[in-house]
Design an enzyme around this catalytic site. Structure first.
Site, PDB file in Angstrom:
ATOM      1  N   LYS A  82       0.875  -1.180   0.000  1.00 16.82           N
ATOM      2  CA  LYS A  82       0.000   0.000   0.000  1.00 16.82           C
ATOM      3  C   LYS A  82       0.911   1.228   0.000  1.00 16.82           C
ATOM      4  O   LYS A  82       1.202   1.807   1.056  1.00 16.82           O
ATOM      5  CB  LYS A  82      -0.924  -0.066   1.220  1.00 16.82           C
ATOM      6  CG  LYS A  82      -2.180   0.733   1.051  1.00 16.82           C
ATOM      7  CD  LYS A  82      -3.205   0.339   2.068  1.00 16.82           C
ATOM      8  CE  LYS A  82      -4.239   1.430   2.266  1.00 16.82           C
ATOM      9  NZ  LYS A  82      -4.901   1.880   1.057  1.00 16.82           N
ATOM     10  N   GLU A 121      -9.794  -4.563  -8.993  1.00 21.14           N
ATOM     11  CA  GLU A 121     -10.472  -3.930  -7.856  1.00 21.14           C
ATOM     12  C   GLU A 121     -11.053  -2.606  -8.325  1.00 21.14           C
ATOM     13  O   GLU A 121     -10.936  -2.271  -9.508  1.00 21.14           O
ATOM     14  CB  GLU A 121      -9.500  -3.733  -6.686  1.00 21.14           C
ATOM     15  CG  GLU A 121      -8.284  -2.893  -7.020  1.00 21.14           C
ATOM     16  CD  GLU A 121      -7.286  -2.773  -5.867  1.00 21.14           C
ATOM     17  OE1 GLU A 121      -7.611  -3.145  -4.737  1.00 21.14           O
ATOM     18  OE2 GLU A 121      -6.179  -2.292  -6.121  1.00 21.14           O
TER      19      GLU A 121
HETATM   20  N1  PMP Z   1      -8.004  -1.388  -2.784  1.00 16.31           N
HETATM   21  C1  PMP Z   1      -7.365  -0.198  -2.742  1.00 16.31           C
HETATM   22  C2  PMP Z   1      -6.568   0.235  -3.922  1.00 16.31           C
HETATM   23  C3  PMP Z   1      -7.461   0.593  -1.598  1.00 16.31           C
HETATM   24  O1  PMP Z   1      -6.831   1.762  -1.538  1.00 16.31           O
HETATM   25  C4  PMP Z   1      -8.270   0.159  -0.510  1.00 16.31           C
HETATM   26  C5  PMP Z   1      -8.453   1.028   0.686  1.00 16.31           C
HETATM   27  N2  PMP Z   1      -7.356   1.050   1.508  1.00 16.31           N
HETATM   28  C6  PMP Z   1      -8.895  -1.086  -0.600  1.00 16.31           C
HETATM   29  C7  PMP Z   1      -8.747  -1.830  -1.757  1.00 16.31           C
HETATM   30  C8  PMP Z   1      -9.705  -1.635   0.529  1.00 16.31           C
HETATM   31  O2  PMP Z   1      -8.867  -2.088   1.568  1.00 16.31           O
HETATM   32  P1  PMP Z   1      -9.271  -1.994   3.103  1.00 16.31           P
HETATM   33  O3  PMP Z   1     -10.535  -2.737   3.260  1.00 16.31           O
HETATM   34  O4  PMP Z   1      -8.135  -2.619   3.832  1.00 16.31           O
HETATM   35  O5  PMP Z   1      -9.419  -0.539   3.400  1.00 16.31           O
END
Ligand code: PMP
Length: 289
Positions: free
Chosen positions: A149, A182
């Site tokens: 991330k 996603e």
């Molecule tokens: N994909 C991306 C690219 C994201 O930035 C996020 C948000 N952080 C998510 C998926 C969802 O992840 P999470 O449920 O851990 O927030």
């Protein structure tokens, strides 16, 4: 507002980073977005584990232990008296030269912001959202693994612009093979004949924490969940579709590229999982149920 920055809680106006920070110059760093629900930091440990793993993958040594970071995150939330809100935890590579070399950056910066958040209007949760397929391909998972991330969100930002250009708030991103990866900032699920499907991380999806919780909640309900490649056609003919994310929580999708999903309203499985997620996050039932 008090911001935690490199060992100090400072007023917003005093919380500053150098123009030579490689987080700014190159997007070199990692971050997490974390919710606070009813005075509790939600899944803090899971977020910190993901942060440390992201950092490890890019050889970024966070200058404090996970336990210390956990403590100062709590401290920042308390200093801002946040009982329901959102934390942005950022670790940048730190101050370096104008060259790329990260080894010349001597000390990473740790920044914690605790604030309020409302990603989408309440109406979207009741009526569902429209999304489009982004023309921007998700970055190849073998190039920059989606599990990292990182502070470099340009790929996702380009997809967000595609969404806004089309008058919607979210865009679905597809990988180099043409399969769903996603959404620009959320994971995606589809429901067909009572079975949930979601792309595997290898398809280019972040290993979302909300995604993992929703998978668990669905399984507890006896709903099968299958991680598999999803083609655009499957999206167009699904019974239900929803997005998951820390900021978005669980939100129904009612239109994809102009094709109505189901009967045009968030479906029953989406509604059920949204309710269960609320209960899990808040430790209680929603007020209007
Ligand atoms: N994909 C991306 C690219 C994201 O930035 C996020 C948000 N952080 C998510 C998926 C969802 O992840 P999470 O449920 O851990 O927030």
């Amino acid at each position: 507002m008090k911001i935690w920055i490199d060992g100090q809680l400072l007023d917003e106006a005093q919380a500053k980073v150098s123009v030579f920070d490689h987080g700014l110059l190159y997007g070199d760093g990692v971050f997490e977005g974390i919710r606070v629900y009813s005075g509790r930091i939600f899944e803090l440990r899971a977020h910190l584990v993901r942060l440390y793993e992201s950092a490890k993958a890019i050889r970024l040594d966070i200058p404090m232990t996970l336990e210390e970071l956990s403590e100062v995150t709590e401290k920042t939330v308390n200093a801002n008296e946040i009982s329901d809100g959102y934390i942005r935890l950022i670790v940048t590579r730190g101050v370096g030269t104008l060259g790329l070399d990260p080894f010349l950056c001597k000390k990473p910066s740790v920044i914690i912001i605790a604030d309020k958040i409302q990603l989408y209007p309440e109406e979207f949760y009741e009526k569902g959202m429209k999304v489009i397929s982004s023309a921007t391909m998700r970055i190849h998972p073998m190039s920059l693994p989606p599990q990292i991330k990182s502070l470099n969100y340009l790929n996702n930002i380009c997809a967000t612009m595609d969404a806004i250009e089309h008058g919607v708030q979210e865009a679905l991103m597809f990988n180099h093979l043409g399969y769903l990866a996603e959404a620009s900032g959320d994971n995606v699920f589809v429901v067909k004949n009572g079975i949930l499907y979601t792309p595997p991380t290898e398809a280019g999806a972040l290993n979302g924490i909300t995604r993992s919780i929703v998978i668990e909640l669905a399984k507890q309900q006896g709903l099968p969940v299958i991680e598999k490649d999803i083609a655009r056609f499957e999206l167009y003919v699904c019974d239900e579709c929803f997005l998951t994310g820390t900021a978005a929580e669980v939100i129904g999708v009612v239109e994809i590229d102009g094709r109505v999903v189901g009967n045009g309203k968030p479906g029953p499985i989406t509604a059920k999982l949204r309710k269960l997620f609320y209960e899990y996050a808040h430790g209680r039932k929603p007020e209007n149920s």
